[in-house]
Design a protein around this motif. Sequence first.
Motif, PDB file in Angstrom:
ATOM      1  N   VAL A   1      -2.494  10.584  -7.476  1.00 13.03           N
ATOM      2  CA  VAL A   1      -2.234   9.632  -8.601  1.00 13.03           C
ATOM      3  C   VAL A   1      -0.973   9.919  -9.327  1.00 13.03           C
TER       4      VAL A   1
ATOM      5  N   SER B   1      -0.756   4.295   0.767  1.00 16.75           N
ATOM      6  CA  SER B   1      -0.929   5.151  -0.311  1.00 16.75           C
ATOM      7  C   SER B   1      -2.717   4.940  -0.465  1.00 16.75           C
TER       8      SER B   1
ATOM      9  N   GLN C   1       4.968  -2.488 -12.330  1.00 18.62           N
ATOM     10  CA  GLN C   1       4.308  -1.389 -11.690  1.00 18.62           C
ATOM     11  C   GLN C   1       3.319  -1.743 -10.516  1.00 18.62           C
TER      12      GLN C   1
ATOM     13  N   MET D   1       2.364   9.506  -7.504  1.00 22.59           N
ATOM     14  CA  MET D   1       2.513   8.314  -6.711  1.00 22.59           C
ATOM     15  C   MET D   1       3.767   7.432  -7.286  1.00 22.59           C
TER      16      MET D   1
ATOM     17  N   GLN E   1       5.335   7.837  -0.211  1.00 26.52           N
ATOM     18  CA  GLN E   1       5.969   7.449  -1.401  1.00 26.52           C
ATOM     19  C   GLN E   1       7.567   7.399  -0.982  1.00 26.52           C
TER      20      GLN E   1
ATOM     21  N   ARG F   1       7.549   3.650  -0.474  1.00 30.04           N
ATOM     22  CA  ARG F   1       7.577   2.787  -1.871  1.00 30.04           C
ATOM     23  C   ARG F   1       8.789   2.891  -2.673  1.00 30.04           C
TER      24      ARG F   1
ATOM     25  N   LYS G   1       5.231   4.345  -8.266  1.00 32.00           N
ATOM     26  CA  LYS G   1       4.599   3.018  -8.804  1.00 32.00           C
ATOM     27  C   LYS G   1       5.419   1.920  -8.505  1.00 32.00           C
ATOM     28  N   SER G   2       6.801   1.927  -8.442  1.00 30.27           N
ATOM     29  CA  SER G   2       7.645   0.797  -8.250  1.00 30.27           C
ATOM     30  C   SER G   2       8.994   1.299  -7.611  1.00 30.27           C
TER      31      SER G   2
ATOM     32  N   PRO H   1       0.240  -0.020  -9.434  1.00 27.94           N
ATOM     33  CA  PRO H   1      -0.552   1.584  -9.328  1.00 27.94           C
ATOM     34  C   PRO H   1      -1.546   1.286  -8.182  1.00 27.94           C
TER      35      PRO H   1
ATOM     36  N   TYR I   1       2.617  -4.607  -2.230  1.00 28.29           N
ATOM     37  CA  TYR I   1       3.833  -4.120  -2.644  1.00 28.29           C
ATOM     38  C   TYR I   1       5.014  -4.733  -1.955  1.00 28.29           C
TER      39      TYR I   1
END
Length: 433
Positions: free
Chosen positions: A406, A390, A24, A409, A123, A126, A411-412, A26, A43
């Motif tokens: 948040v 982000s 993850q 978002m 996002q 990501r 996260k992975s 964050p 990331y």
Amino acid sequence: MIIFKATSTNVSKTTTTFRRKQTQFPLNCFNGSMTSTCPKDYYPTTFEQDQDSSTTSTCPEYFKWIHEDLKPWKRTGITKEMVERGKNISYFRLVIIEGKAYLEKYVDSYQTRDVFTIWGILQLLRLYPGNIPDLELLFETGDRTVVDKQHFQIPPPPIFHYCGQKNAYDIVFPDWSFWGWAELAIKPWEALLQNIEEGNKKIKWMDRLPYAFWKGNTWVSHKRYELTMCNASDQHDLYAHIYPLDWDKEIEQRFRNTKLEDQCIHRYKIYVEGVAWSVSEKYILACDSMTLLIEPIYYDFFTRSLVPRQHYWPISSNNQSMCNDIKYAVHWGNANPYKAEAIGKAGTSFIEENLKMKFVYDYMFHLLIEYARLLRFEPTIPVGAIEICSENFACPMNGLWREYMVKSMVKSPSDIPPCTMASPYDGDEGEEQ
């Protein structure tokens, strides 16, 4: 990396199933609320996806409209000059190069529409790192379409926007509310849909109030004002509950009366456009109530695949017949409750199965892929543009704006590839629909 078996391949009834235990990532506010730059090497820039066919899915049918929306540039491609012609009718320019995003802002958007729209694109980067090609696009965040066919000949400037209509060339893209509408305390879509689904369980359809319901701002369009005439009066018996909404008062009362998950207590819910399309359509359709959809002018990215009398009940937009149409639909539904309930649940199933956030991101993914293929120039970072990520978007935020970022978002990275999109509509099939 730990491998475990996927529990289901039924995309209609399960959330995304990851096959590997993922690291993850964050929100990394390395300088607190003063974070203004993007962290380095934090990331992943690429990620290996599972190509096992059991993890892939077919995209919903409405994805085929991507080809129709990009059709004006199919023969010519998109040149730099075409993009520049749209600068004066856009709110911002977004450039993606080697997986990094850069922003050139022209004018302020209403509230934080631009902020949450860009947040959604960040996002996407990501979710599928290294899979979004270099591109350069312009975005309009107002209500009405701007690339009108009467003012622009083919090929027109390519402008991304939240809605389209038959007399415009705007390229339709998911609206900001999928990541939350903080000014009105409307949660990000994934969390809100879960709340609405729980709300649907509180009152069985047969036990709901046997009337049509609508609540909203009547000052933004004449059609909404006309809708208030359908309330019970000397001329009308009781078949509709229409509630004009004063958002300033609701803000003062901390939105006690506007929670969307508490508004699924009627058998019928009305959708009516505002200035243009309305983000409320997905919330209304998700309620299990039979949606009474007043004939719209505008559409968003998923609504063109809704089928009348299967997913909703069509209502004329003519002010002479609108109230009578609503009255007839309510009386018909109460006389045929099982059929009316089936239409309501079909509309909700459409939303639950086809409008998962995974599919929202996949729609963005395929749209940007197809758009980038049309570019006939090499995207470049504009002078004065800033790198965005982000961190420098969310870290300086406070209150619901920070909370919604948040919550929404990514996260992975996804180890499941995007859904597989069907071939384009043949001939003029898209235009006929």
